[in-house]
Design a protein around this motif. Structure first.
Motif, mmCIF file in Angstrom:
data_model
loop_
_atom_site.group_PDB
_atom_site.id
_atom_site.type_symbol
_atom_site.label_atom_id
_atom_site.label_comp_id
_atom_site.label_asym_id
_atom_site.label_seq_id
_atom_site.Cartn_x
_atom_site.Cartn_y
_atom_site.Cartn_z
ATOM 1 N N PRO A 166 0.799 -1.229 0.000
ATOM 2 C CA PRO A 166 0.000 0.000 0.000
ATOM 3 C C PRO A 166 0.833 1.281 0.000
ATOM 4 O O PRO A 166 0.426 2.281 -0.585
ATOM 5 C CB PRO A 166 -0.841 -0.118 1.280
ATOM 6 N N GLU A 167 2.004 1.254 0.640
ATOM 7 C CA GLU A 167 2.813 2.469 0.712
ATOM 8 C C GLU A 167 3.303 2.926 -0.654
ATOM 9 O O GLU A 167 3.562 4.114 -0.877
ATOM 10 C CB GLU A 167 4.018 2.251 1.643
ATOM 11 N N ALA A 168 3.397 1.985 -1.614
ATOM 12 C CA ALA A 168 3.854 2.347 -2.960
ATOM 13 C C ALA A 168 2.817 3.187 -3.700
ATOM 14 O O ALA A 168 3.154 3.886 -4.666
ATOM 15 C CB ALA A 168 4.176 1.088 -3.762
ATOM 16 N N ASN A 169 1.555 3.143 -3.260
ATOM 17 C CA ASN A 169 0.523 3.961 -3.893
ATOM 18 C C ASN A 169 0.806 5.456 -3.757
ATOM 19 O O ASN A 169 0.281 6.265 -4.522
ATOM 20 C CB ASN A 169 -0.853 3.636 -3.297
ATOM 21 N N ASN A 170 1.638 5.824 -2.784
ATOM 22 C CA ASN A 170 1.988 7.232 -2.612
ATOM 23 C C ASN A 170 2.733 7.790 -3.821
ATOM 24 O O ASN A 170 2.781 9.008 -4.010
ATOM 25 C CB ASN A 170 2.846 7.415 -1.356
ATOM 26 N N HIS A 171 3.316 6.904 -4.625
ATOM 27 C CA HIS A 171 4.081 7.357 -5.789
ATOM 28 C C HIS A 171 3.237 7.434 -7.067
ATOM 29 O O HIS A 171 3.762 7.794 -8.126
ATOM 30 C CB HIS A 171 5.271 6.423 -6.021
ATOM 31 N N LEU A 172 1.954 7.117 -6.962
ATOM 32 C CA LEU A 172 1.084 7.218 -8.142
ATOM 33 C C LEU A 172 0.747 8.665 -8.475
ATOM 34 O O LEU A 172 0.372 8.980 -9.598
ATOM 35 C CB LEU A 172 -0.209 6.430 -7.929
ATOM 36 N N HIS A 173 0.878 9.550 -7.485
ATOM 37 C CA HIS A 173 0.619 10.969 -7.689
ATOM 38 C C HIS A 173 1.240 11.727 -6.517
ATOM 39 O O HIS A 173 1.864 11.126 -5.634
ATOM 40 C CB HIS A 173 -0.887 11.238 -7.794
ATOM 41 N N TYR A 174 1.067 13.029 -6.481
ATOM 42 C CA TYR A 174 1.603 13.842 -5.401
ATOM 43 C C TYR A 174 0.734 15.080 -5.232
ATOM 44 O O TYR A 174 0.015 15.479 -6.156
ATOM 45 C CB TYR A 174 3.050 14.255 -5.708
ATOM 46 N N PRO A 175 0.758 15.724 -4.073
ATOM 47 C CA PRO A 175 -0.046 16.943 -3.880
ATOM 48 C C PRO A 175 0.542 18.088 -4.696
ATOM 49 O O PRO A 175 1.724 18.404 -4.579
ATOM 50 C CB PRO A 175 0.076 17.215 -2.373
ATOM 51 N N TYR A 176 -0.284 18.705 -5.530
ATOM 52 C CA TYR A 176 0.179 19.858 -6.317
ATOM 53 C C TYR A 176 0.432 21.071 -5.403
ATOM 54 O O TYR A 176 -0.287 21.287 -4.424
ATOM 55 C CB TYR A 176 -0.871 20.250 -7.351
ATOM 56 N N ARG A 177 1.391 21.845 -5.799
ATOM 57 C CA ARG A 177 1.633 23.126 -5.149
ATOM 58 C C ARG A 177 0.497 24.081 -5.520
ATOM 59 O O ARG A 177 0.092 24.175 -6.671
ATOM 60 C CB ARG A 177 2.983 23.669 -5.643
ATOM 61 N N GLN A 178 -0.026 24.765 -4.529
ATOM 62 C CA GLN A 178 -1.126 25.698 -4.780
ATOM 63 C C GLN A 178 -0.650 26.895 -5.598
ATOM 64 O O GLN A 178 0.483 27.322 -5.448
ATOM 65 C CB GLN A 178 -1.708 26.167 -3.437
ATOM 66 N N PRO A 179 -1.474 27.428 -6.515
ATOM 67 C CA PRO A 179 -2.889 27.118 -6.734
ATOM 68 C C PRO A 179 -3.110 26.146 -7.886
ATOM 69 O O PRO A 179 -4.181 26.136 -8.480
ATOM 70 C CB PRO A 179 -3.458 28.494 -7.084
ATOM 71 N N TRP A 180 -2.118 25.325 -8.222
ATOM 72 C CA TRP A 180 -2.208 24.449 -9.394
ATOM 73 C C TRP A 180 -3.181 23.306 -9.137
ATOM 74 O O TRP A 180 -3.217 22.739 -8.039
ATOM 75 C CB TRP A 180 -0.826 23.894 -9.744
ATOM 76 N N THR A 181 -3.959 22.988 -10.150
ATOM 77 C CA THR A 181 -4.918 21.893 -10.044
ATOM 78 C C THR A 181 -4.958 21.141 -11.369
ATOM 79 O O THR A 181 -4.529 21.642 -12.403
ATOM 80 C CB THR A 181 -6.340 22.401 -9.751
ATOM 81 N N LEU A 182 -5.471 19.931 -11.300
ATOM 82 C CA LEU A 182 -5.727 19.145 -12.506
ATOM 83 C C LEU A 182 -7.199 19.308 -12.863
ATOM 84 O O LEU A 182 -7.624 19.084 -13.891
ATOM 85 C CB LEU A 182 -5.375 17.676 -12.253
#
Length: 456
Positions: free
Chosen positions: A440-456
């Motif tokens: 489960p810990e490897a799921n942390n590498h599937l994405h990351y928190p964007y720096r604000q104010p950037w969004t997808l």
């Protein structure tokens, strides 16, 4: 968006729309303003194209589409962009693609994105949300999560897309599929794929740095560079020339090393010919893993399930100067390709592909190639990598590397970098849930928190 009468285009019924278009077509080519906006461009009209990231590779991509109108240019480094500014003097200039998309509005039909990898997803998504056609360099995204999101968004918006893996237009890619589907080497259960990146011909110096930690000095940001915009959604860090230009590819926050670079090129013909979807597992090993950068060399093994009448297959990837073992079928007088290559292993023979992106396939040994009666050419040949996308924008015909193909492939390829970053070993992948199930810990590498104010 409204049409010339002031009514919403979304309120025009399909019957009314088709009838109006047919009546107009009897007299003249229908202009895009009548058909309802920037996604409807008649084949005789030129697309209005904007570039996002126009220095270096971005300039090359713009030249590939300059049969159309280049109307706007965006780059965070105007020194790097100077060549494009000179080549397209009438194009309006921006530093922030968000401002460009807002201000240009319907003046833009399509965008060409050639930024560093970590900006691909946010730039592509911003364009898709405004119904712009998108050409985006490879790898499509920096993270697995982004790849899935872009695939779904582009499909829903019905925009024309193409990822920049030019090898998909090669004649060799058609031959690989026609020969394999003809049974030239029987059922394929194993494929070896490699690239020497980040080395060159397996030797130093590196194309870009890997296997190092973050520099500690903090030189001044060059006046011509907007460092905050260059970072985009990535976590903040002080400027350093160790990252730009192009050196960013080996840093985890910005790129994905040789696998994200040449892996996309060299694995594409494998995914296409073998009709691969999501792997069920990924297993990796590498030289020392660093916190900030990819290791100097790695090996990744992908397991794919059976597809229709095609059996399960294992894909072996190597980079950093490591290459596949020399097959005994290859004559002593012939060299193994060191920079980029593939070997398809079938139960009735082998196919060696030399060059990046599936350039030159041959059955081995050469005697078998000479004896092979090639099937008739059954697949449509490409009109050109960029030309495919332009046609897709105007006529709705799918490009060879549309996001429907490029997105799932990017997901699978980047799972390899996830496995490397997680320290190697084996990861079990549940594609439907988009989750690694055994670690489960490897799921942390599937994405990351964007720096604000950037969004997808």
């Amino acid at each position: 968006m409204t049409n010339q009468s002031g009514t919403s285009d979304n309120n025009i019924s399909r019957r009314r729309f088709m009838g109006h278009a047919a009546a107009m077509a009897a007299f003249t080519v229908v202009p895009r303003r009548v058909l309802g906006g920037p996604r409807h461009v008649a084949p005789s009209e030129k697309l209005n194209i904007a570039g996002i990231g126009v220095g270096g590779r971005g300039g090359d991509n713009l030249r590939g589409v300059e049969s159309e109108k280049i109307v706007a240019l965006c780059d965070v480094d105007w020194q790097s962009a100077a060549g494009a500014f000179r080549r397209y003097p009438d194009a309006r200039r921006y530093r922030d693609f968000r401002e460009m998309l807002d201000k240009e509005g319907d003046a833009i039909d399509a965008v060409v994105i050639s930024t560093p990898d970590h900006v691909h997803a946010v730039a592509s998504m911003a364009a898709i949300k405004k119904s712009k056609h998108v050409y985006c360099e490879k790898p499509l995204t920096r993270t697995v999560h982004e790849a899935r999101a872009l695939t779904l968004a582009a499909r829903q918006a019905k925009v024309a897309t193409q990822m920049g893996n030019q090898g998909m237009a090669f004649e060799g890619n058609r031959l690989i599929k026609e020969w394999l589907w003809d049974g030239a080497i029987g059922d394929v259960r194993e494929v070896h794929v490699w690239s020497d990146r980040p080395t060159h011909q397996g030797k130093l110096p590196l194309w870009w740095a890997q296997g190092i930690e973050r520099p500690t000095d903090t030189p001044a940001v060059p006046e011509h560079l907007d460092w905050d915009l260059w970072l985009g959604p990535a976590p903040y860090r002080p400027y350093h020339p160790a990252y730009v230009p192009f050196r960013w590819r080996g840093w985890w926050d910005f790129g994905s090393g040789g696998l994200g670079d040449m892996g996309i090129h060299n694995l594409a013909p494998v995914f296409s010919a073998l009709k691969l979807g999501a792997p069920t597992s990924v297993c990796a090993s590498s030289t020392a893993v660093y916190e900030e950068t990819l290791p100097l060399a790695s090996t990744v093994h992908y397991e794919f399930p059976a597809r229709g009448d095609m059996p399960a297959v294992t894909i072996h990837w190597t980079d950093g100067g490591l290459i596949a073992a020399r097959p005994p079928e290859l004559e002593d007088s012939r060299e193994m390709p060191r920079e980029d290559g593939l070997i398809f292993v079938g139960d009735k023979g082998k196919m060696l592909v030399t060059g990046w992106g599936g350039h030159s396939p041959r059955l081995i040994p050469e005697a078998k190639m000479k004896a092979y009666r090639q099937p008739p050419k059954s697949l449509p040949r490409s009109i050109g990598h960029y030309e495919e996308w332009i046609k897709a924008c105007k006529e709705g015909t799918p490009a060879e590397s549309s996001f429907d193909f490029a997105g799932p492939m990017t997901e699978a390829v980047l799972l390899g970098t996830v496995c490397v970053r997680a320290g190697g070993g084996k990861l079990l992948w549940d594609s439907r849930a988009m989750k690694i199930t055994n670690r489960p810990e490897a799921n942390n590498h599937l994405h990351y928190p964007y720096r604000q104010p950037w969004t997808l």
